[in-house]
Design an enzyme around this catalytic site. Structure first.
Site, PDB file in Angstrom:
ATOM      1  N   HIS A 182      12.548  14.150   1.073  1.00 50.03           N
ATOM      2  CA  HIS A 182      11.692  14.321  -0.095  1.00 50.03           C
ATOM      3  C   HIS A 182      11.444  15.815  -0.312  1.00 50.03           C
ATOM      4  O   HIS A 182      10.436  16.366   0.142  1.00 50.03           O
ATOM      5  CB  HIS A 182      10.359  13.593   0.105  1.00 50.03           C
ATOM      6  CG  HIS A 182      10.466  12.105   0.094  1.00 50.03           C
ATOM      7  ND1 HIS A 182      10.908  11.386   1.183  1.00 50.03           N
ATOM      8  CD2 HIS A 182      10.200  11.197  -0.889  1.00 50.03           C
ATOM      9  CE1 HIS A 182      10.900  10.095   0.875  1.00 50.03           C
ATOM     10  NE2 HIS A 182      10.481   9.952  -0.368  1.00 50.03           N
ATOM     11  N   ASP A 239      -0.304  12.514  -6.791  1.00 47.01           N
ATOM     12  CA  ASP A 239      -0.742  11.588  -7.838  1.00 47.01           C
ATOM     13  C   ASP A 239      -0.886  10.167  -7.312  1.00 47.01           C
ATOM     14  O   ASP A 239      -1.830   9.445  -7.667  1.00 47.01           O
ATOM     15  CB  ASP A 239       0.258  11.596  -8.992  1.00 47.01           C
ATOM     16  CG  ASP A 239       0.262  12.913  -9.741  1.00 47.01           C
ATOM     17  OD1 ASP A 239      -0.678  13.148 -10.513  1.00 47.01           O
ATOM     18  OD2 ASP A 239       1.205  13.696  -9.552  1.00 47.01           O
ATOM     19  N   HIS A 288      11.842  13.819  -6.645  1.00 45.17           N
ATOM     20  CA  HIS A 288      10.895  13.280  -5.659  1.00 45.17           C
ATOM     21  C   HIS A 288      11.542  12.976  -4.312  1.00 45.17           C
ATOM     22  O   HIS A 288      11.117  13.505  -3.284  1.00 45.17           O
ATOM     23  CB  HIS A 288      10.245  12.008  -6.212  1.00 45.17           C
ATOM     24  CG  HIS A 288       9.451  11.237  -5.207  1.00 45.17           C
ATOM     25  ND1 HIS A 288       8.189  11.612  -4.820  1.00 45.17           N
ATOM     26  CD2 HIS A 288       9.750  10.122  -4.494  1.00 45.17           C
ATOM     27  CE1 HIS A 288       7.742  10.762  -3.902  1.00 45.17           C
ATOM     28  NE2 HIS A 288       8.667   9.842  -3.695  1.00 45.17           N
ATOM     29  N   SER A 339     -25.323 -10.771   8.898  1.00 40.73           N
ATOM     30  CA  SER A 339     -24.392 -11.813   9.343  1.00 40.73           C
ATOM     31  C   SER A 339     -23.645 -11.479  10.624  1.00 40.73           C
ATOM     32  O   SER A 339     -23.282 -12.380  11.378  1.00 40.73           O
ATOM     33  CB  SER A 339     -23.359 -12.098   8.233  1.00 40.73           C
ATOM     34  OG  SER A 339     -23.985 -12.657   7.097  1.00 40.73           O
ATOM     35  N   GLU A 360     -13.801  -2.887   2.707  1.00 43.52           N
ATOM     36  CA  GLU A 360     -13.192  -3.206   3.995  1.00 43.52           C
ATOM     37  C   GLU A 360     -11.980  -2.318   4.311  1.00 43.52           C
ATOM     38  O   GLU A 360     -11.781  -1.916   5.458  1.00 43.52           O
ATOM     39  CB  GLU A 360     -12.765  -4.680   4.034  1.00 43.52           C
ATOM     40  CG  GLU A 360     -13.917  -5.660   3.969  1.00 43.52           C
ATOM     41  CD  GLU A 360     -14.358  -6.010   2.561  1.00 43.52           C
ATOM     42  OE1 GLU A 360     -15.277  -6.823   2.404  1.00 43.52           O
ATOM     43  OE2 GLU A 360     -13.757  -5.451   1.596  1.00 43.52           O
ATOM     44  N   ASP A 397     -18.629 -22.062   2.197  1.00 49.58           N
ATOM     45  CA  ASP A 397     -18.033 -20.958   1.449  1.00 49.58           C
ATOM     46  C   ASP A 397     -16.608 -21.277   1.023  1.00 49.58           C
ATOM     47  O   ASP A 397     -16.044 -20.603   0.158  1.00 49.58           O
ATOM     48  CB  ASP A 397     -18.053 -19.678   2.287  1.00 49.58           C
ATOM     49  CG  ASP A 397     -19.446 -19.076   2.371  1.00 49.58           C
ATOM     50  OD1 ASP A 397     -20.283 -19.387   1.504  1.00 49.58           O
ATOM     51  OD2 ASP A 397     -19.696 -18.298   3.309  1.00 49.58           O
ATOM     52  N   HIS A 441     -12.834 -18.293   2.166  1.00 49.04           N
ATOM     53  CA  HIS A 441     -13.463 -17.619   3.304  1.00 49.04           C
ATOM     54  C   HIS A 441     -13.006 -18.185   4.651  1.00 49.04           C
ATOM     55  O   HIS A 441     -13.506 -17.758   5.685  1.00 49.04           O
ATOM     56  CB  HIS A 441     -14.993 -17.741   3.201  1.00 49.04           C
ATOM     57  CG  HIS A 441     -15.605 -16.836   2.179  1.00 49.04           C
ATOM     58  ND1 HIS A 441     -15.179 -16.804   0.880  1.00 49.04           N
ATOM     59  CD2 HIS A 441     -16.608 -15.918   2.277  1.00 49.04           C
ATOM     60  CE1 HIS A 441     -15.914 -15.918   0.205  1.00 49.04           C
ATOM     61  NE2 HIS A 441     -16.772 -15.364   1.031  1.00 49.04           N
TER      62      HIS A 441
END
Length: 729
Positions: free
Chosen positions: A58, A189, A295, A418, A455, A514, A518
């Site tokens: 690259h 980018d 690139h 929780s 997360e 749930d 889940h």
């Protein structure tokens, strides 16, 4: 005359540059001006040569960023090439890791001993001893983190900057800034389009990490073409909205002076991280300049020759670095050694003023725990004997560790109530001036992190925390197991880099109402298959203690401890923390057994109850093996594994787990498992719905045992049986 400077808001700090000869003129005049031009041309031609050698790599971004590299390595960053591990060095992260030749070249020029020209020329070769992989890897000198998947480096850099702020808040004293380094992160980018980068950017702005600088190589090109194919946002406005200072440098392919001033301005920031938007040309000097074709492909011999002519180099010479260019960077070693000596003296003086803090700091630098952690995990007799969720068991193990060990930073993705990871009198990691409406505040000394609903960034930033210096910070992340699928790329990168611990709760269909969104029936297969990662699923409090012990002992291997939301039976008479550290062990032995049941995690209760039904109703003798961790078990001797699973006993082995069965085929002959997603029902009802009932399981197992009594174990050869036809629902 072209304008080549920086904008700070509406204020422009200008440095003028001739559009014809690219020489910086008025403004702060750089020394060795001609060597700057020579270095720019030499480095760009060297990069073109290195990619052309093996017809790959690259080159484009690395060539366009060369002026940034000179400003960083020769004028701005504080580092010591003769001691790449100098503790208070500035950290540099190449998030756009495909431009790795940019970093490797400057490591070579500034005198990192391992990065010889011979090594530099191994880029894209078939040499197994190359330290120039296609993306930077943490194992090599001068590389702080492994980058590659775009955006990961941005998150890593946030973690590195957090580590500095945290350690500084813990140990710095007036006149003793023993931890005050900067983190510099190079991006392109594509990094800004990855969600993990924006998650991390939001947090850095929120925490006001003024020791973090993100340098944007704004060449407006991605693989498919120009960036406006898919992106139209005002990135400067977006960064300001996230709480960052924004500087802009134009025409920077030559303006080393303007870039250097922008970097120094960023270093002086007192209350915000800094985003420097630098306009470059990808593949500058080549026929493909400014285009996507620059690139990720070599330019070809004819264009490489033309590039050399444009930059005043001999087209017939290859990998040429004039002595003047080496001289240009020659004082970096001396500056680094002086930096180390000064810091060493500061640390010695600190030891006299603050001997106890210095002692603790020395342990942290050595990657050692600040106390004997083995004495902090509860003993078996301290655990409850009544049914208890293993997420609560984890809190009983982790909270004493986190409250006493300064190395540990615990965080959660907005699930404090929780996951049971918050301890009494914890302090939250926050900017000290932040005052929340909910009243939960903190400062940079805090070791409890509110990641928000991020997360992916949680895992990836934690990689940066852990990478600051091995063992100095041990980050523990926590969320529902299902949402570790959002974090999976970060966890994989942590496994590649030998880092950290994760706590996963709500790990089964027992999560209940749930519903299937889940209930992580397939996710364990991913993490059991992932190299250099321990996925441990304990069945009760004692096994949970064993999981924490295994995780803390595995200093070069991350661990996921997989825990239940629902109450689990406790088995103090059978369960063993020592057994967890062998991956699997005999939970309940039976002489002359007819079948071995493999119980795992929250489903151990079905193995125990099925054993009773098999004995009472079918006269079948059953032994039970607990199997919390496949990878640890694989590390045991063949004699041990044979003793646990009785490979040659002639009796079947049946695994019981409410996950997809993938992977158990190497240990069991049959499985009572899941092949569909879960269902939205209360936890006990969900288990019933999918046939997890000891009466039903016992019938299936009894039928298998009877078949084998007639036909022998050979009838199962190469045939794994799925015993749970309830999965058709």
């Amino acid at each position: 005359m072209g304008y080549g400077g920086e904008k700070v808001g509406d204020v422009k700090l200008g440095f003028y540059m001739s559009s014809s000869d690219h020489q910086c003129t008025p403004g702060r005049e750089l020394s060795k001006e001609k060597k700057v031009d020579l270095a720019l041309g030499t480095i760009r031609c060297l990069i073109a040569d290195l990619c052309e050698q093996f017809k790959g790599g690259h080159p484009g971004g690395a060539m366009g960023m060369t002026a940034i590299g000179i400003a960083l390595w020769n004028y701005t960053m504080k580092f010591s090439p003769t001691n790449p591990e100098y503790f208070n060095r500035d950290r540099f992260v190449l998030s756009n890791g495909h431009t790795c030749l940019f970093q490797y070249t400057f490591l070579h020029l500034t005198g990192y001993a391992a990065m010889t020209m011979d090594q530099l020329m191994s880029y894209h070769s078939n040499r197994a001893d190359s330290i120039c992989p296609g993306h930077p890897e943490i194992e090599n000198e001068g590389i702080e983190v492994t980058t590659g998947p775009l955006g990961q480096g941005v998150a890593n850099a946030v973690g590195l900057a957090m580590a500095t702020k945290h350690l500084g808040a813990q140990y710095n004293k007036p006149g003793f800034p023993i931890v005050n380094n900067m983190t510099w992160c190079m991006i392109g980018d594509a990094c800004l389009q990855e969600g993990v980068a924006m998650e991390a950017i939001q947090l850095a702005g929120h925490w006001r990490l003024n020791n973090l600088v993100v340098i944007y190589d704004n060449n407006r090109v991605t693989c498919d073409g120009s960036v406006d194919l898919c992106n139209s946002e005002d990135i400067n406005a977006k960064m300001r909205a996230c709480g960052w200072d924004v500087l802009e440098v134009e025409n920077d392919c030559y303006d080393v002076e303007g870039i250097t001033t922008a970097l120094e301005h960023a270093r002086s920031s007192t209350d915000k991280p800094t985003f420097i938007n630098i306009h470059t040309v990808i593949g500058i000097g080549s026929k493909a300049a400014g285009n996507a074709t620059a690139h990720g492909a070599a330019f070809g011999p004819e264009d490489v020759a033309n590039i050399k002519k444009k930059f005043g180099m001999n087209p017939d010479e290859h990998f040429a670095v004039p002595g003047e260019v080496y001289d240009f960077f020659s004082d970096t070693k001396e500056k680094g050694q002086e930096l180390e000596e000064s810091w060493g003296q500061l640390l010695e003086d600190y030891s006299k003023e603050y001997p106890e803090l210095h002692k603790e700091f020395q342990l942290r630098m050595a990657g050692k725990m600040t106390e004997d952690w083995t004495k902090l995990i509860p003993s078996k007799d301290q655990f409850p004997t009544t049914p208890t969720p293993s997420r609560k068991s984890a809190g009983l193990c982790c909270n004493p560790l986190a409250s006493k060990l300064q190395n540990i930073l615990v965080g959660t993705a907005d699930l404090t109530p929780s996951v049971n990871m918050a301890w009494k009198d914890k302090v939250d990691f926050q900017h000290p001036d932040l005052k929340t409406t909910c009243g939960i505040n903190g400062d940079y000394t805090g070791r409890y992190i509110h990641w928000g609903i991020r997360e992916h960034a949680m895992a990836s930033i934690s990689n940066g925390l852990a990478a600051f210096n091995k063992g100095t910070i041990l980050p523990i992340t926590s969320t529902f197991f299902m949402f570790y699928i959002y974090a999976a790329p970060g966890i994989r990168m942590g496994a590649l880099q030998h880092q950290q611990i994760h706590i996963a709760t709500h790990d089964s269909i027992g999560t209940g109402e749930d519903g299937p969104t889940h209930q992580p029936v397939a996710l364990a297969s991913l993490y059991r298959a992932m190299p250099n990662l321990l996925y441990i699923r304990p069945c009760d409090s004692e096994e949970t203690a064993g999981a924490f012990i295994a995780a803390l002992q595995a200093t070069s291997t991350p661990t996921i401890i997989s825990l239940s939301r629902q109450n689990l039976e406790q088995y103090p008479q059978y369960s063993s923390r020592d057994g967890v550290q062998r991956g699997a062990y005999v939970f309940l032995e039976e002489e002359h057994a007819d079948v071995t049941l493999i119980g795992v995690g929250a489903e151990m209760v079905f193995a125990v109850q099925t054993r009773q039904v098999l004995r009472d109703q079918f006269g079948i003798k059953t032994r039970i093996v607990s199997f919390p961790c496949q990878r640890i078990f694989e590390q045991q001797s063949i004699e041990y594994k044979r003793g646990v699973l009785r490979y040659r006993s002639g009796i079947p082995k049946v695994v019981i787990e409410a996950y997809t069965v993938n992977g158990w085929e190497r240990y069991a002959d049959a499985g009572y498992s899941m092949t569909t997603f879960g269902h939205s029902l209360p936890g006990p009802a969900a288990y019933k719905y999918f046939g997890f009932d000891e009466q039903i399981i016992a019938q299936k197992v009894a039928k298998l045992v009877e078949e084998l009594r007639q036909d022998g174990i050979e009838c199962l050869r190469d045939e794994f049986r799925d015993l749970n036809n309830y999965n058709s629902y």
